[in-house]
Design a protein around this motif. Structure first.
Motif, mmCIF file in Angstrom:
data_model
loop_
_atom_site.group_PDB
_atom_site.id
_atom_site.type_symbol
_atom_site.label_atom_id
_atom_site.label_comp_id
_atom_site.label_asym_id
_atom_site.label_seq_id
_atom_site.Cartn_x
_atom_site.Cartn_y
_atom_site.Cartn_z
ATOM 1 N N LYS A 171 19.006 25.393 -41.757
ATOM 2 C CA LYS A 171 19.353 25.686 -40.367
ATOM 3 C C LYS A 171 19.068 24.503 -39.438
ATOM 4 N N ILE A 215 27.430 23.842 -40.626
ATOM 5 C CA ILE A 215 27.310 24.791 -39.509
ATOM 6 C C ILE A 215 28.706 25.235 -39.094
ATOM 7 N N SER A 216 28.869 26.538 -38.890
ATOM 8 C CA SER A 216 30.182 27.053 -38.496
ATOM 9 C C SER A 216 30.537 26.559 -37.094
ATOM 10 N N ILE A 259 29.069 28.578 -34.183
ATOM 11 C CA ILE A 259 27.654 28.291 -33.901
ATOM 12 C C ILE A 259 27.550 26.966 -33.136
ATOM 13 N N LYS A 260 28.310 25.956 -33.565
ATOM 14 C CA LYS A 260 28.300 24.665 -32.866
ATOM 15 C C LYS A 260 28.690 24.846 -31.402
ATOM 16 N N SER A 306 28.541 27.538 -29.611
ATOM 17 C CA SER A 306 27.500 28.301 -28.931
ATOM 18 C C SER A 306 26.343 27.393 -28.512
ATOM 19 N N MET A 338 20.408 29.266 -34.175
ATOM 20 C CA MET A 338 20.873 29.369 -35.560
ATOM 21 C C MET A 338 20.702 30.763 -36.174
ATOM 22 N N ASN A 387 22.554 33.404 -36.184
ATOM 23 C CA ASN A 387 23.765 33.953 -36.779
ATOM 24 C C ASN A 387 24.379 33.043 -37.840
ATOM 25 N N GLN A 388 23.713 31.931 -38.131
ATOM 26 C CA GLN A 388 24.224 30.988 -39.125
ATOM 27 C C GLN A 388 23.833 31.456 -40.520
#
Length: 185
Positions: free
Chosen positions: A43, A72-73, A76-77, A79, A112, A114-115
């Motif tokens: 993470k 990292i999706s 997420i980035k 966000s 992180m 939700n990662q």
């Protein structure tokens, strides 16, 4: 105070604060990277902050395009970048690079949460806010520096071509014949 003076003061402060910190990296005098989390942490992520000429009156360019962030999706980035931009707006007009890095460190778990741990996303993911990023400059490797005495000794040992003279490592035959062997005693 002029923007350049503010940038110079912040640059000096960042260098003294993060001296010896392996997570911090100065790419150029106006571009910095900071790794949030340990290098083996799934993470962990990398934030790159670049200053435009009018920084700190204008927002810095914050990017998460580094190869380190490929796992990292993109949601997420985005966000993380959105939350950092809220922090930028709150600190506009002041030196904020240190504040952004510390804010990201303090809120790493929230960013992180939700990662997924073992997700691999496409290498083509790239999200940035602001103007295009400044390309990192290549660092030159430094040669080993010799002291004046070391240079003098090296010059004394070598000829004008920089080569050692013939027989420099030969053993003195006369000295050996004087010492004799253990059988002579």
């Amino acid at each position: 105070m002029a923007a350049n003076e503010d940038q110079e003061m912040e640059l000096e402060a960042l260098r003294s604060i993060y001296e010896g910190d392996v997570c911090f990296r100065e790419l150029s005098p106006v571009s910095f990277q900071y790794r949030i989390g340990e290098s083996g942490d799934p993470k962990a992520f990398l934030i790159e902050v670049s200053w435009p000429e009018t920084y700190p009156q204008t927002a810095p360019v914050i990017s998460m395009d580094a190869f380190f962030n490929n796992t990292i999706s993109s949601a997420i980035k985005q966000s993380i970048l959105d939350k950092l931009m809220v922090e930028v707006e709150a600190n506009l007009g002041t030196a904020m690079t240190y504040t952004l890095f510390e804010y990201a460190k303090d809120n790493k778990e929230v960013f992180m949460e939700n990662q997924p741990v073992n997700t691999v996303t496409s290498v083509s993911n790239s999200i940035s806010i602001g103007t295009p990023e400044v390309p990192p400059s290549k660092k030159k490797e430094k040669k080993e520096q010799l002291s004046k005495t070391q240079k003098r000794k090296l010059a004394d040992k070598t000829d004008n071509k920089g080569e050692l003279p013939r027989g420099w490592n030969w053993v003195d035959v006369i000295k050996l014949s004087k010492t004799g062997s253990k059988d002579d005693e």
